[in-house]
Design a protein around this motif. Structure first.
Motif, PDB file in Angstrom:
ATOM      1  N   GLY A 143      -0.305   3.488  -2.878  1.00 15.86           N
ATOM      2  CA  GLY A 143      -1.346   4.477  -2.600  1.00 15.86           C
ATOM      3  C   GLY A 143      -2.494   4.495  -3.591  1.00 15.86           C
ATOM      4  O   GLY A 143      -3.430   5.270  -3.452  1.00 15.86           O
ATOM      5  N   LYS A 144      -2.460   3.609  -4.582  1.00 13.50           N
ATOM      6  CA  LYS A 144      -3.497   3.579  -5.612  1.00 13.50           C
ATOM      7  C   LYS A 144      -4.189   2.221  -5.608  1.00 13.50           C
ATOM      8  O   LYS A 144      -3.537   1.183  -5.533  1.00 13.50           O
ATOM      9  CB  LYS A 144      -2.858   3.840  -6.985  1.00 13.50           C
ATOM     10  N   ASN A 185       6.886   2.509  -2.994  1.00 17.63           N
ATOM     11  CA  ASN A 185       7.180   3.404  -4.106  1.00 17.63           C
ATOM     12  C   ASN A 185       7.025   2.641  -5.416  1.00 17.63           C
ATOM     13  O   ASN A 185       7.601   1.570  -5.591  1.00 17.63           O
ATOM     14  CB  ASN A 185       8.614   3.929  -3.970  1.00 17.63           C
ATOM     15  N   VAL A 235      -4.250  -2.246  -2.664  1.00 14.31           N
ATOM     16  CA  VAL A 235      -3.648  -0.923  -2.853  1.00 14.31           C
ATOM     17  C   VAL A 235      -2.153  -1.099  -3.082  1.00 14.31           C
ATOM     18  O   VAL A 235      -1.473  -1.810  -2.343  1.00 14.31           O
ATOM     19  CB  VAL A 235      -3.913  -0.019  -1.631  1.00 14.31           C
ATOM     20  N   ALA A 249       0.818  -1.214   0.000  1.00 13.73           N
ATOM     21  CA  ALA A 249       0.000   0.000   0.000  1.00 13.73           C
ATOM     22  C   ALA A 249       0.851   1.263   0.000  1.00 13.73           C
ATOM     23  O   ALA A 249       0.455   2.288  -0.564  1.00 13.73           O
ATOM     24  CB  ALA A 249      -0.941  -0.003   1.207  1.00 13.73           C
ATOM     25  N   HIS A 250       2.026   1.193   0.618  1.00 11.47           N
ATOM     26  CA  HIS A 250       2.877   2.382   0.750  1.00 11.47           C
ATOM     27  C   HIS A 250       4.136   2.316  -0.105  1.00 11.47           C
ATOM     28  O   HIS A 250       4.967   3.214  -0.038  1.00 11.47           O
ATOM     29  CB  HIS A 250       3.262   2.559   2.229  1.00 11.47           C
TER      30      HIS A 250
END
Length: 287
Positions: A147-148, A83, A144, A80-81
């Motif tokens: 972040g998307k 890069n 996710v 989810a976080h």
């Protein structure tokens, strides 16, 4: 002019400014969170084993064991976080292929039961496709990433067209749609530093399975392949000119030699695709 735009810097100063800016961007990318591949590696080591389902040899997934595994939760959370920008091609493929496989497994874990029209649980789903409905399972939000929110279809589409990079068509042997006829779930995480040999190994493994990957009948000059090679024929043609030319380097030498010698006579056929789950589905209707 350009010097006025940059506050009257001379050429040497501008070169220095660009260098510092580039270093700052690289440093920023390096400091951004990365997906926890080590956790995913432990998950597949623990819960994916060689076995047989419906008479076909494959890597059997222990969905019941993966669901509560803290390493699985850790990997999903790290996605989810993570890069997702400015990565090398190897890093991009490692991230998105691991993500696809984990999120396909999560889709089964989160939706293990069938329900009738009244909402009553009627037992385990047979296939990931049972999770569909008005919206096919491939288009449902799967998780996710950076972040998307992504569906499985969106991840696959990106891997097939990872602009500005070119597709690596071996990806079709690496992403696993939670079904018997899909390629096998790899028992280690894909990692950027070994991804070329890992993708080769996945493709070789797929083509070494005579019941779902590749079979050669020399008497009739028929090659039977996974339907993946029919559905995505355009990808393989773009990569190597033809499906046969794509698979040729990844076959055992004896089969390579036969196909190379008899290419014009060979007829392509395809295995029926078994969409049933690649491991027991842990539905408990009493919960």
């Amino acid at each position: 002019g350009i010097n006025a735009e940059y506050g009257g810097l001379n050429t040497q100063q501008m070169a220095c400014w660009w260098a510092v800016s580039c270093l700052a961007i690289v440093a920023m990318a390096a400091s951004m969170p990365v997906a926890d591949f080590e956790s995913w590696d432990r998950v597949v080591h623990r819960h994916v084993r060689a076995g047989v389902r419906e008479g076909i040899e494959l890597h059997v997934v222990d969905y019941a064991g993966i669901g509560p595994d803290a390493d699985f939760q850790s990997f999903i959370e790290s996605l989810a976080h993570a890069n997702t920008t400015g990565l090398t091609k190897n890093a991009t493929y490692a991230l998105f292929m691991n993500a696809y496989n984990a999120l396909a497994i999560k889709m089964i874990i989160d939706n293990p039961c069938k329900h009738n029209a009244l909402g009553k649980c009627t037992g385990p789903i047979s296939s990931i496709k049972d999770i569909g409905g008005v919206v096919p399972v491939w288009d449902k939000p799967a998780g996710v990433l950076g972040g998307k929110s992504y569906s499985l279809q969106q991840i696959e589409d990106f891997l097939r067209n990872p602009a500005p990079m070119e597709e690596d068509s071996r990806v079709h042997a690496c992403i696993v749609c939670a079904s018997i006829s899909c390629p096998n779930v790899r028992t280690e995480a894909f990692v950027p530093e070994h991804i070329d040999s890992q993708m080769d190994d996945q493709l070789f493994g797929m083509l070494s399975n005579p019941l779902k990957g590749f079979a050669l009948n020399k008497t009739s000059a028929v090659v039977t392949l996974s339907k993946i090679f029919s559905w995505y024929a355009g990808d393989f043609q773009k990569a190597a000119g033809s499906v046969l030319d794509f698979i040729l380097p990844h076959l055992v030498q004896e089969d390579q030699e036969y196909i190379a010698t008899h290419k014009s006579q060979i007829e392509l056929q395809y295995f029926d695709y078994d969409w049933n789950a690649n491991g027991p589905v842990p539905c408990n209707c009493t919960r």
